[in-house]
Each structure stands twice: as C-alpha cells, then as structure tokens.
Design an enzyme around this catalytic site. Structure first.
Site: not given
Lengths: 1218, 372
Positions: A910, A979, A1137
C-alpha cells in the site's frame, strides 16, 4: 453556385480561442446613440484585421478539412462570394445605422469561441448551412415584407436576413425557442447570435444524431425504401434539411448499394449536390460497392473514379479509412479491379512506437522479452473463447444464487407457482401492448407526426423487448426505483442487444474470431514464444489478415435522449400492461385487476422525483417465492477467456459487449472525442497497461468462499460484513391498524425501521450478487477486462464481483497462476497478514514478522478452526482477507519445503497516503517527504500522527496565551481526530468540509463538552491546515497554483485539459448542466444534457483540478509500474494505490514501484503542464490580447518553486509502499 | 391568497400546489380600506399610547448594521416609520369586536414597528433571535408597564423536529405560549394570537410548507387555535407567474423576452387565517397528511387529467366518482378547485384506497421529506 458556396467556409467552420463570458455578455448593451457616433470605415478595417487574425489562428490549429485561405481573399465588396456574416456587414454599411466597431470585433470573437467549443463538427454542415441560407433568404423575403410594413425598424435590408433566419427556425422544430418580435426589433446582433446558438444547441445535435441513428436502423433492417423516404422527409423541407449531413445520405446510399441499385445512388449523389454537400470517401465506397455487386458498364465506374480524384481523394484511402462491413470491401475491390485489373490493396500502415522518455526501455525491441505464457494450451483457450462467446451471444445469463441451497417452504412453492402463471399472463399482455403501440406508430407516416421511436421497436424480435421489460420486474426493489434510472436501463439494454446483432450481421464477429484464434498463440503454453505485446500482436494479425480498420463498427451510438425516450416508452407499456388480481393474497376482497406497478411522485425538499414502485401485494409474492435464480447482463460476469486487447479507444475488452475505454457520466461525449482526436500512438502505453491488468488470470479461494456462504445463508454477521437477511431486521413497532393514529414519536420510529430495512435489503442484494457470481465461477479461471475513468484510474469492467470490492470479495480471489514462495515468500505472507490486521502499523517490517511468529499458534488455530476455534482472525481490520492469509501461511509453513510451496496468494503493498506522496515529490518538500515515507527510515512514518503532534504544539502555544478554546481542547487532539481531514486535504477538502469532519470526530468523543463543538472544530481545522502548510509548504503552493489556474481557465469559458506524462489526454467533464425536458405521457422527465458547447462549471473545474491532477499522476505511476513489472515477468494488479503481486516477487515489485516513482517525478511535470496550458489557452501569436489573457498567462507561467528534497532517496525507502 | 380556482399554467407547479393547499385551509387577507380602527382602539384591553419616539430610517439602519455583522443569516427589518404605520394599520384592520388578541412580533430587530405598535396601544410580545438586539428591546420592556414582553427565540426554529434538548434560540411552542400567557381555544373560536413576521427568503417555500403541515395537523402554534399569521413573503410565492396564463403563442412559451420580464422583487404582506370550517367534513388533523399527499400527487404534473391520476391509484369507479362530485371527467388537475380536492378526499375516504393500498407508506415518506 451551390458548389462555390460549398467551397467557401461558412461561419460554421471557424475555430479560435475563447474569450471570457463577461465580455460576451456586455457586447450587446451598447446604446444606439453610441453606435451612431462611430464611423463605418473604422469598423471595416477592424473587421479585416480580425478576419486576418482568425485565419492565422486557423492555420495554427491545423484542422485538416478547413480550407482557410478563401476567407482572407474574399473581398468585402463582392457580394457573391461573401459569407453571410460579411454580407450583413456590407449591407450595414449601406444602411443608416453603423454599429459600434468594437462590438463587431467581439462578435467575431464570440463566433470563434463557439466554433472552438464545437470541436467535432465537420465542414459539410457549414456548407449546408450556407446553401440553405440562400434558399431561405429568397423565400422569406416576401413573408417578411408583409410584416415589415407595420414596423419601421424592419424595413432596412439587413434585418431581412435576420427575419429570414428567424422564420426558418420558427418553422423547423417546435423545440427551438421561437424568435419573438422583440428579438427582431433589437437589431441584427441578437438574432444572429441566436442562430448560431441554435446550430450549436444540444437540441440540434441530438436531433441530428437521432436522424442518423434512425437511418442506421433502416440500414440494419435492410429497408432502403424506408430509409430513403425518411431522408426525403427531411431533404424536402428546407428547414429540416440542415439536420442532414453527408453521412446521413451515405447511410441511405449504403442500404441501396447492398441491393445493387445504382440509379438510386446516382439520385442521392445529385441530392447531395442540391443540398450543397460534398460526397466523402464513404459515399464513393458505397457507389463502388454497388457497382461491384451488380456489374455495370465500366464507364460508370470510370466516372465515379474520376469524380473521386476530382474531389481530392485517393483510391487507397478507401481501404485505409473506410470501415467496411460484411462483404463490402470485396465488392469495392472488385469494382476497382474491373477497370484497374492489377490494383493491389495498399500496404498496412507501419506501426509506430511510442517515444515517451519514461518508456524507452519498455518499447525498445532489443531488450524485449517474450510475452509470458498462460498455463493453458491453445486448444483449451479456444474452448474458453467459445464459452465466453456463447455467454455474450445470449446477452444475459441466469445463474443460481447462493441461497438456492436453502430448503424450500410450501409457502414458497405456492408463491412460485403463482408467479409463473402471472408471468405467462404478463408476457402475453405486454406483447399485445407492444404490438398495439407499434401498429399505431406505423400508421403515422407524415413528417409532422412521424414517431421517431418506431424503427427502434423493430430492431429486435418482439419477444426480446418483452423479455427485457419483464426482466425489470424481477429486479425492482420493493422501495421502487426512479423513473429515469429504469428508463435508461431499459433503453441501454435494447441498444446493447442491437449492437450485438449488428456485430453478428456485419461479419465483424467472424473476423474477430479469426484474429482471436491466432492471438491465442501469443498466450498458449504450447506455442512458440513471441516478443510482442498483446496489442502489437493483435495489430500484426489484423494487418496480416488484411482486415484493416473493419474490425470496428461504424459509429452508431444512440443519443442519451433517445435511450431515455425509448426506455420511457417501454416503461409506459409495462405499467399499463402488467396487472394482477387484487384478491390474490386476500380472497375476501372482490376480484379486480390492479396494476402491479404504480407511478408515484416523491418529494425531496423543493423538487419532485417520479418513482416506479411495485404494488405491496406483488412485493409480498416476490418475497414469499424467494426465487433463487439471478439474471445478469453477460458483461457482469468476469470473462472466461483472456480479454480482447485494447487496440483503440473503441475496440477491446469483451468479445461482443460494447465497452468504452473511458468511463463517462451519462451523455458526456468530450472524453471520447478527445481520445479519438489523439494520435493513436500516444495512447499505446495506456492501452498496454490496461491490457496488462486485464490479462491477469484469477481463480476462487474455495474454502473461504464456502465459509462466507455458510454464514450468509445462516443469519449473516454484521461485524464480519456479511449482511444479514431481511428476516433478521429489528421488528417494527406494533403494526398500526390506522397509520394516521400514530403519534410523532411512533411515526419516527416506524420511519427509522423502514429506512433500516431498505438499507439492509440493498446491502444483502449486493452481497448476494457478488457471492453468486463468485460461486458461479468457482471452478473456472477468469479474467477482469479493465477500463479507466477520465483521469486514467483503472477499473475492472464487471461491476459486482471484482478485486476492487470489499474485504469479503478480495478474500475469495486468488491468482490463477501459482509461483513458489522462494526464500523470502513466507516472511512476506506473514508480514502481509499482520498488515491486514491493522496492528503494528508503526513497527518495522522485522518487528511485524517477529510478531507474526509470536502469535503463530493463533494463526494456525484460525486457519484450522475458523468458526469453532479462538477466532483470532475475527478481531482484525480486514477479517476475511486475514483468514485467507492465515490459511495460506498455515499451508506454506506445514509444507516440507516452504520455499518450494506453490502459492497463488496475492500480497499487497500500500502507498501510505499516496496523494500526499505525489504532492511531496512534486514540491520536493523535505519534512513532508519524511512524514509520508519518501525518505528512508527505520520505522514507517505516520503523517497523521505527525500532523497531530504539530497541531498539539500550536494548541499548547495558544493555550498559554490564554485562548479559551485551545484550553478546552487539551487532551482531545489525537491521530484519529485529524486523520480524515489530513487524508482529504489532498483531494481538495475546504475549510467548510474540514470543519464538518472535525465536528463529527469530536462528537464521537463522549466527554467532549458539546457547547464547544462548533468553535473547537473551527479552531482545529484551522490548525490542521496550518500544520500541513508548515510540513508541506510547497504542496500548498502547488495546490493553490493549480486551483487558481483552473479558475482562470474556466472563467475564460473553457474546460481544463491536460496530458499525463504517459500521453493520456484528460478533460474535466464539469459543465453548467442544461436540462431538456422529455415529454412523456406518464411524466415529464428532465434530462441533463451535455454537449461540447456548454459553459464550464467554474466552481467544479476549479475545486476538482488539484485532486484530479494528482489522480492522473497516481494512475500514471501505477501504469508505469504495471508495464515495467511486465518486463520483469511479474504478475501485477492494482487497486489504485495498492499494488498486488505474488509473495515471491514482492521485492522486485517494490523496486520497480520506487524506480518508476523516481522516474515519473524526475520529469518536469509542473513545467510541462505549464507549457501545455500556455500553448493551449494563450497561443502566443494572438494579436489582440485582453487583460484576462495576460493574467492567465502570468498565472500559468508562474510555476511554484520547489523544495530541497533529493528524490533518489525514495529508492532506499522501505516503507514507501508497504 | 387565492380564493377560488387553482391557477392554470405549466411552470411553477410547486408554487401553485402550495397555493392550492393553502387556499383550501386559509382565508385570504382582504384588502380594502381599514375599518374604523380608531373606535376599536378604545375597546376593552387596549393600552393607552405610551408616546414612544420611533427611530428614523437612517437611525434604524445604523442599528441594524452594527448588529448584522455578528449574524450569519440574512434578515430584513422594517426601518421606515411610514411603512411601520401602514403595517400597524393592516395588523389592526379587520379586528373583530371584543378584546383584541396579543400580537407576537417575530424578529423586531431595531424595534421600529414595535414602537409604532406600542404607540397604537397594541399589546406586543417580541420574539428576537439575535442577542445583540435584546438589550435595547429589554430596556424598552422595562420602561413599560407590561405592554411589551421580550422573549429570546427564533420563530423559524419553532418546534424543530430534532430530538433531544432544545438549544436557544430554538424554542418550542408550548414554552412560547406559556410565556405569552395565551391558552388554547377551540378551533371555531376567534384567533387567540396574531403573529407578524418577515419570512426569510432562503427556503421560503419550505417554511410555508411546514406551516401548512402544522396547520393541517393542528400542531405547533395551531394547537392553540386558529393563529392568524401576518407575514411578508416574496412576490413570487404570492403572485401569479406569467406562466400561469394561457397565451396564443404556439409553443406555450412566455412570449415575453427575458430581458423585459418584470422583476419579482417585492415582499407582500399576507394574512393567513385558517378557516373555521376546515375540519367540519371528513378531514381531521389525523388524516390531513393524506389529504396533502393526495393534492401533491395530483399537481405534480398539472397538465395531466385528474381521472388518469385516480385510475393509477387502482380505483375502478373513478369516472362515477367524478360524476358524483360534479367534476368534469376531462378536468386537468390544475383546473380543479381547492374545495373540490377537499370533497374528493372526503369521497375517497369512503372507498378504502387510503388504508388498503400502498398509500400510507408513501405518506410517511412525504412527511419525513418535508422536514426542514
């Protein structure tokens, strides 16, 4: 005369750059007094200058069909050769009221602008416009004179033209806005503009497209008489004739050519001339085909060949550019050989190679390796292809759902029986209704009443239409579905079947099969290795077989409006015809037929949505019957053979199903146009990357699937993301006898229950589809053909079951190809497992591995007793993938030699905050780069924690200075709070959105004082933005630069376009939507239409540009990695991604991934972007330059400065992708 | 407001729909010379004029400007003393004999109208949502002997549908009426309270809709009787749009170019009083949501025929029904009188379509969707 006019470019052909809308708006406001003050000569010279400038631009834009020089030469005084615009000018000079010169300049600019936006239009239309104008002008004069007597302002000659135009439009089609008396009064400018708008309006385009597809229907149905009658209907009416372009005539020619009727074709040629159109290659191809079919005297052939050359074409071009169907090509060749017996087909154009600097290695022939083989023999692949072909020929496939293993109740049996009788009744009544409506339509033959839908209802056998309509009944959710969605679905189903039929009839399928059989040689294990890419091999085979471009169908798309209209018609038939007895469940009621579907409006704040809902009685029967067969479109099932390689934007992926290279929103045509204009060689890297992703073979992880299905068929499990059946939903509060007697709270509760039930139903159905498809292919090897969105992000085409899905779907997928684990493979499996748990995120790889070894016992227990053991796997982030990984680790570690163990398991890597990685690399931000792992570190860095720390520091400072809210927030700032906002900063989240996110997070904290929510979230989002700004200083600059540039471009009336480093052209499809109302008897539908002449939506263009640009970069990185992994012989797939490969090859993939990231960002990305945009939006040779242009130029040339980061460091960063 | 026929026309159907439903339940404000209010003034319950100085327009503007910077929502205030006098006369016109009800003034702001009303001897309750205006109003309150009462609250956030405790300025009607000292009266009695306010233009139509629902359900302010609403609403919500009229143009267009179209930028003072006989037929507060839903369904496509709509509700004797109600069979839904919709509803109640079929599910959803 008409020929001469055809040669002259009309206003329709001019292109140029845009000017801001603000100027456009102001131009007509000049007062008459002001106008009178200016003198005419000044106006005239300025006009000439503008024309010159226009010509220069035209030459610069290099549009092949436009013959520009004539404009420049046309003398102003010579009326005969003037284009209508000049004519108006000339007359204006004679008249008493000269216009204000600057308004002329602006008007020309405006036209250029409109032309510029027009893009795809071809010149014949312009020509026809001219010829038409001449006619209309003459006729309309008398009419206008009558009217003009009353109004002085109408007497001057110049207004005559205007009135004529207006009249022609008034007569043309009711949908156009009527010109009004007031508009004519207002003078020349307004109506003139109207005309252009009309020509360009989406209505006009839709009508034109509809005429074209109507004619194609007749061609398909082999009804040349009908086609010609339809054409004549338009040809004879001067107003409607402008809807016809040369390809409309060509379609009719082709249908006559098929019958070998040369007189008819001759007649059409003369019609073309009368309409002021020039025949094109396709016209000549049709004529030659006709003569090849039905040998005439060679004289006729000679004549046509002469004319062809006279028109500037070459015989070879026929075979290079025309798309032939069936035996057309052979017939044309035959005709040509009758006069040139030795004529040879032109050689296939030599293939070009992409010369992108990023891919020099990749495309160099010397370094090329043979294409990797699949584990199939040629014979096996041939069988696979046959199966896939059969699947697609049937259009739909009905499979057993995973629920079918449940035992049947007597109630279900009864309901199924009932349904079966109802369905056979419905079939008959729907068929009857369809026949009746077709019959009614066929009687309307006059032009005014002609029903455009009629041919579309004849394309397929009637039973197929009925089947499509009844299929919809089975899938309609009890909550109903919006009319527009259903109509579109029905319309597209008809369209897809029609395309399939066309491919069958045109012989395209046969040719494709031939090529595919040879193509298999590239992939089969029992054939010679070949140093080709799939696309190259396919192109080579096509060239060898001499098929030329004929594998692609002639463009035949139906307009969005047409699809909707057709769908609405079918929907209306369905609602009318499908009835059932009311007393079916309650025999006490009197028997009466009631509709099974009803139409109702639902009101959402200020607008209303029409819904189609099933009657509750019908829903009840459906749910009682609990049918276990599911019907899918064949494109919803993964392919059973390797996909057809993409070789052009229109060709690839499925065998028969129509797939576009680029996904687009309904009705948007810009992307397809852009791709078609782009030289094919520039698209090669993208096509090759898509082929690479699509060529990965998959299989099902059967043990995991079985466990999932067992839970699914039991009671589901919300925690494990297996949606429970509706029967598990919380019971509603006591069913009220009279709904109106409930109080407010009860009503609220009931509503919540209903909402929950609806949600559960849709989740359950989604999971049911995915699992059923997975179950259907459980013993097979299958492929996911890929396409991409407009930014180049890739997606598998089958919509329900694919590797982009949730944890459950990913857990049941395995690579079909197995590879040994190798020395480090087992370790990678273990690390991957820990990654899936979400634990140890901040620890090094070594620590993660050690942790895995520590808890080996838990892992083995999970693998051996997933449902009865200690269930360690259930408490992880991605439980199902973790379970699958546990099983793989168990098997590998128990095998005698783990390094030799053959694993099919995909291991993921990742990108950590991939968007910010690209930003940090673009801006060379040192601190930012460290926090997103672009720099080598011993442990993975976490950008969210870093930002949280930064914010906490700022807060402390403020708290010390006595800022109240900073004090309140003490102890509440954590990674979790910041976040989401940090993550979305990359995607252009605004303060407003950021604050909402913060508020949500703070609300989740129980002991946070509620009264401070607003203030605290406001404060926090400010500090997060500040924190990010400090860490990623260049990033913010880049973001602002992108936003500001996009804003200026959009304000100048154009859409933001760019080209990725791999050469993929991108355009942002955000326009101020215009909606057109579709009048149907059941309901009026407002359909959003997009056409290339729409104004861009500035806000969306601006806000979306930074994220879209970053997405185009991450997709480029992924494609580069995919291509270079192919060169290394790796299996590679991606979820944006997140990159997947075998455990054996993880290290190689990581290496390639970092290399390509460095290579990509070593390009001068921002510089290139700036240059591209400067060239595109402010061409330097422009003579007149408005202030806005200067501003735009300044903005675009002012590329933000970058920081100090040395990109090479990425090569050593372990946690870049991990 | 519309007294008779629901307006014809193609566009603005939502607006028309609102008008039609309103008209069924409300009596329009009669415009005309005010009755002899000078005599009414001396009737019982009137206060003597305190003789307050009414601030001039410029002064009021300054006051508003100072405060407005702190407020997010756009609000409008009466600044001109002459306008205030006109409004005051309108508010007092048509008063029935007997003690005049208390007047609830929403968002008085600088208090131009408040003072005018007080000078005219009206008992006023001022409901102000902006704390910045409160001190001024409160000092006025203290200077008077109970003629003015100031409450902190927002009329637009009266009885919000969210659950949980109310945060001021949101306010519930029970508390408001208790503070005002107004008790509930039977529906047929006279208005227990007059309300004056200026409707904000954002979500204006939705706010009107909410009032409509409250009215038909007899909830919120209508629990206390037929509250009389005097509101300034924008012209477009009140007047007939051009599209409502038939034209001889072939495409049914406006026949007026956009450039010369009259701007709809006025506010109109409208008085809305629920009709006394609203609940005398089959309509009652519990089933009124169905009635509203029915009218909405009918007017969603105003050019469709009423009979087609009825047929789509699985009625089999709709033509007979229409004959009995003396509604022409080919009537378009937009041409049906509001009263006829009420009669239609009452007739439909006798058939069992509302309970038997899918109706009640849908009605729930509509009620949910109307929440602001």
């Amino acid at each position: 005369m008409s020929l001469l006019r055809a040669v002259l470019p009309g206003p329709g052909r001019l292109r140029g750059a845009g000017i801001p809308w603000s100027i456009l708006r102001s131009y007509s406001s000049a007062s008459a007094k002001e106008k009178a003050k200016r003198n005419a000569t000044c106006e005239r010279t300025e006009l000439l200058e503008v024309l010159k400038a226009r010509v220069k631009q035209l030459q610069a834009t290099n549009v092949p069909e436009v013959t520009v020089n004539k404009v420049e030469l046309a003398p102003v005084g010579n009326e005969k050769y003037q284009d209508p615009l000049q004519k108006v000018v000339a007359r204006r000079e004679e008249g008493e009221s000269p216009a204000r010169p600057s308004s002329w300049v602006q008007k020309l600019k405006e036209e250029m602008h409109i032309q510029k936006l027009k893009m795809g239009q071809t010149s014949p239309i312009a020509a026809s416009e001219l010829a038409l104008e001449a006619e209309v002008e003459d006729k309309a004069k008398d009419k206008v004179k009558g009217k003009a007597k009353d109004k002085k302002s109408l007497k001057t000659p110049k207004t005559k033209v205007v009135a004529a135009w207006s009249q022609s439009h008034a007569g043309s089609h009711g949908v156009h806005g009527k010109p009004t008396v007031a508009a004519v009064k207002a003078g020349v400018k307004v109506p003139r503009r109207r005309v252009l708008d009309d020509k360009e309006s989406s209505q006009f385009k839709i009508l034109q497209q509809t005429v074209q597809s109507n004619l194609e229907c007749f061609l398909f149905l082999q009804q040349p008489e009908e086609a010609e009658r339809f054409l004549l209907m338009y040809h004879r009416s001067p107003a409607k004739r402008k809807l016809l372009n040369v390809s409309a005539y060509n379609v009719v020619m082709r249908s006559w050519a098929r019958k070998g009727r040369l007189q008819r074709i001759n007649r059409l040629f003369s019609m073309l001339e009368r309409a002021g159109l020039r025949p094109n290659l396709d016209s000549y191809a049709a004529a030659l085909e006709c003569m090849g079919r039905n040998p005439f005297s060679t004289k006729a052939i000679w004549r046509f060949m002469q004319q062809l050359k006279h028109d500037g074409f070459h015989v070879d071009e026929l075979f290079q550019k025309c798309l032939f169907e069936e035996d057309e090509k052979e017939k044309v060749l035959k005709a040509i050989r009758m006069i040139h017996p030795n004529y040879e087909l032109p050689p296939a154009p030599s293939s070009q190679t992409c010369n992108s600097s990023l891919l020099q290695d990749f495309y160099s022939k010397e370094k090329m390796l043979p294409y990797p083989k699949l584990d199939f023999s040629a014979q096996e692949l041939r069988e696979c292809f046959q199966k896939q072909l059969e699947l697609e020929m049937n259009n739909t496939i009905t499979i057993e759902s995973v629920e079918s293993s449940k035992p049947l109740t007597p109630q279900a049996l009864k309901a199924r029986k009932l349904l079966a009788t109802l369905r056979s009744q419905w079939h008959d009544s729907v068929l009857q209704a369809l026949q009746k409506s077709k019959h009614n339509m066929s009687k309307l033959k006059t032009a005014s009443k002609y029903n455009v839908l009629y041919p579309y209802l004849c394309l397929l056998p009637e039973d197929e239409y009925v089947g499509i309509m009844l299929e919809m009944l089975n899938t309609l959710s009890p909550q109903g579905e919006s009319l527009a969605v259903l109509a579109k679905e029905l319309g597209s189903k008809v369209y897809n079947r029609y395309i399939t039929q066309r491919k069958l009839h045109s012989g395209q399928l046969e040719k494709l099969r031939e090529v595919y059989e040879d193509y298999i040689q590239l992939l089969a294990k029992d054939s010679q290795p070949a140093k080709y890419l799939p696309r190259e091999y396919w192109e080579k085979l096509v060239a060898e077989a001499g098929f030329g471009p004929s594998l692609t169908l002639k463009s035949c798309s139906w307009s969005y409006m047409l699809l909707m209209r057709l769908g609405m018609h079918m929907l209306e038939l369905l609602v009318q015809a499908v009835k059932m007895p009311r007393n079916i469940l309650n025999p006490r009621l009197e028997p009466r037929l009631i509709p099974a579907l009803y139409h109702i409006y639902s009101f959402r704040s200020s607008w209303q949505v029409g819904l189609i809902k099933p009657h509750p009685v019908f829903s009840q029967i459906m749910s009682d019957a609990a049918e276990t067969m599911l019907t899918f479109n064949s494109s919803a099932i993964p392919m059973l053979c390797p996909p057809v390689p993409w070789t052009s934007p229109n060709f690839g992926a499925f065998v028969l199903n129509d797939t576009t290279l680029m996904r687009f929103v309904d009705g948007a045509v810009q992307h397809q146009l852009l791709l078609e204009q782009c030289p094919l060689v520039n698209l090669h890297p993208v096509l090759d990357a898509l082929n690479q992703l699509g060529n990965c073979a998959w299989k099902i992880n059967q043990p995991v699937l079985d466990i999932i299905i067992s839970i699914f068929n039991d009671k589901g499990n919300e925690k494990l993301d297996i949606p429970p059946p509706i029967s598990e939903a919380p019971m509603p509060p006591a069913a009220p006898s009279n709904p109106s007697s409930l109080n407010k709270a009860q009503k609220h509760e009931l509503l919540l229950y209903k909402k929950k039930a609806a949600e559960m139903h849709s989740l359950r159905m989604d999971a049911l589809y995915k699992l059923s498809i997975a179950n259907y292919v459980r013993d097979k090897v299958f492929w996911f053909p890929h396409n991409m969105d407009f930014r180049g992000r890739t997606y598998p085409c089958p919509p329900y079951f694919n590797h982009l899905g949730n944890d459950v779907t990913r857990a049941i997928l395995l690579f079909a190809e197995g590879r040994p684990l190798g020395p480090k493979g087992l370790d990678w499996l273990k690390i991957h497992l820990i990654n899936l748990t979400g634990l140890k995120k901040n620890n090094s790889l070594q620590e993660r591995l050690e942790y895995a070894n520590e808890i080996m016992e838990e892992i083995l227990d999970s693998a051996d007793h997933p449902l009865t053991g200690r269930k360690w796997w259930m408490n992880t982030d991605e439980p199902w993938q973790a379970l699958a990984c546990c099983m793989e680790v168990a098997k590998a570690s128990r095998s005698p030699d783990p390094a030799a163990y053959i694993s099919h398991f995909p291991v993921h890597q990742d990108g950590s905050c991939n968007g910010l990685q690209h930003y940090a690399a673009l801006g060379r931000d040192l601190i930012g780069a460290i926090s997103v792992n672009l720099m080598p570190c011993s442990v993975p860095q976490d950008v969210y924690s870093a930002v949280a720390r930064q914010v906490e520091e700022l807060r402390k400072k403020d708290a010390e200075h006595g800022v109240k809210i900073a004090q309140v927030l003490q102890g509440f700032i954590s990674r979790k709070v910041v976040k989401q906002t940090v993550m979305t900063v990359v995607y252009g989240v605004t303060r407003y959105g950021g604050r909402l996110q913060m508020e949500k997070r703070l609300k989740e904290i129980d002991d946070f004082p509620e009264e401070y929510l607003w203030e605290a979230s406001h404060y926090l989002v400010k500090q997060v933005f500040n924190g990010i700004k400090e860490m990623f200083s260049a990033t913010r600059d880049i973001q602002n630069w992108l936003t500001e540039s996009a804003k200026l471009i959009a304000q100048s009336g154009r859409t933001v376009e760019w080209v990725t480093p791999l050469g993929l052209p991108i355009v942002q499809p955000y326009y101020r939507s215009k909606s057109t109302v579709l009048n149907c008897s059941m309901q009026n539908l407002s359909v959003k239409s997009t056409s290339s002449n729409q104004k861009p939506d500035t806000v969306k263009q601006k806000n979306a540009f930074p994220p879209n640009f970053i997405h185009s970069l991450d997709s480029t990185h992924m494609m580069l990695t995919a291509l270079h992994c192919l060169r290394q012989g790796l299996t590679f797939v991606s979820v944006h991604d997140c990159y997947w490969t075998h455990a054996l090859t993880v290290d190689v993939m990581n290496e390639v991934c970092r290399q390509q990231f460095v290579a990509l960002h070593s390009e001068k990305i921002l510089q290139d972007l700036s240059e591209f945009m400067l060239e595109k939006y402010c061409s330097p040779d422009r003579e007149t330059r408005a202030p806005w242009q200067k501003k735009l130029m300044e903005q675009l040339s002012n590329v933000p400065k970058t920081g100090e980061l040395d990109l090479k460091n990425v090569m050593d960063s372990t946690y870049f992708f991990s | 407001m519309l007294a008779g026929r629901a307006p014809p026309g193609a566009a603005g159907c939502c607006r028309r729909l609102l008008a039609a439903t309103l008209a069924a339940g409300l009596r329009p404000l009669l415009r005309g010379p005010p009755p002899c209010w000078a005599t009414a003034r001396r009737a019982a319950g009137q206060w003597p004029s305190p003789g307050l100085r009414v601030p001039e327009a410029a002064e009021a503007e300054r006051l508003v400007q100072q405060v407005q910077q702190t407020s997010v929502a756009v609000r409008r205030f009466i600044a001109c003393p002459r306008l205030a006098r006109t409004v005051q006369r309108c508010l007092q016109s048509g008063a029935s004999p007997g003690s005049p009800p208390v007047l609830l003034e929403c968002e008085p702001g600088p208090g131009v109208l408040t003072r005018t009303l007080l000078n005219a001897g009206v008992r006023v309750v001022a409901l102000e949502s902006n704390p910045a205006f409160l001190p001024n109003l409160q000092s006025l309150e203290n200077s008077l002997d109970g003629q003015l009462k100031v409450i902190y609250g927002d009329f637009c956030r009266l009885d919000p549908l969210v659950t949980g405790t109310l945060k001021p300025p949101a306010i519930c009607s029970e508390k408001l009426f208790e503070t005002m000292g107004v008790a509930a009266v039977p529906w047929r009695a006279d208005s227990p309270v007059k309300i004056f306010g200026i409707l904000p233009q954002s979500k204006e139509r939705l706010r009107l809709w909410r009032h409509l629902f409250a009215l038909y359900e007899c909830s919120s302010i209508y629990r206390y009787g037929r509250a009389e609403l005097n509101v300034f609403i924008s012209e477009k919500e009140y007047k007939e749009p051009w599209s409502s009229f038939l034209t001889n143009s072939k495409n049914g267009g406006l026949a007026i170019p956009k450039s010369v179209r009259l701007p709809n930028d006025h506010l109109c003072l409208v008085r809305l009083t629920p009709q006394q006989n609203l609940f005398t037929g089959g309509l009652n507060p519990t089933n009124s949501a169905i009635f509203i839903f029915m009218v909405k369904q009918c007017l969603a496509k105003p050019k469709s025929r009423l009979i087609d709509r009825l047929n789509s509700w699985s009625l089999d004797n709709s033509s007979q029904l229409l004959r009995e109600l003396e509604i022409p069979e080919n009537a378009q839904t937009r041409n049906v009188y509001p009263e006829d919709y009420k009669r239609l509803f009452e007739a439909l109640q006798n058939t069992n379509i509302f309970t038997e079929t899918w109706w009640h599910d849908e009605i729930f959803e509509t009620v949910r969707n109307i929440n602001l």
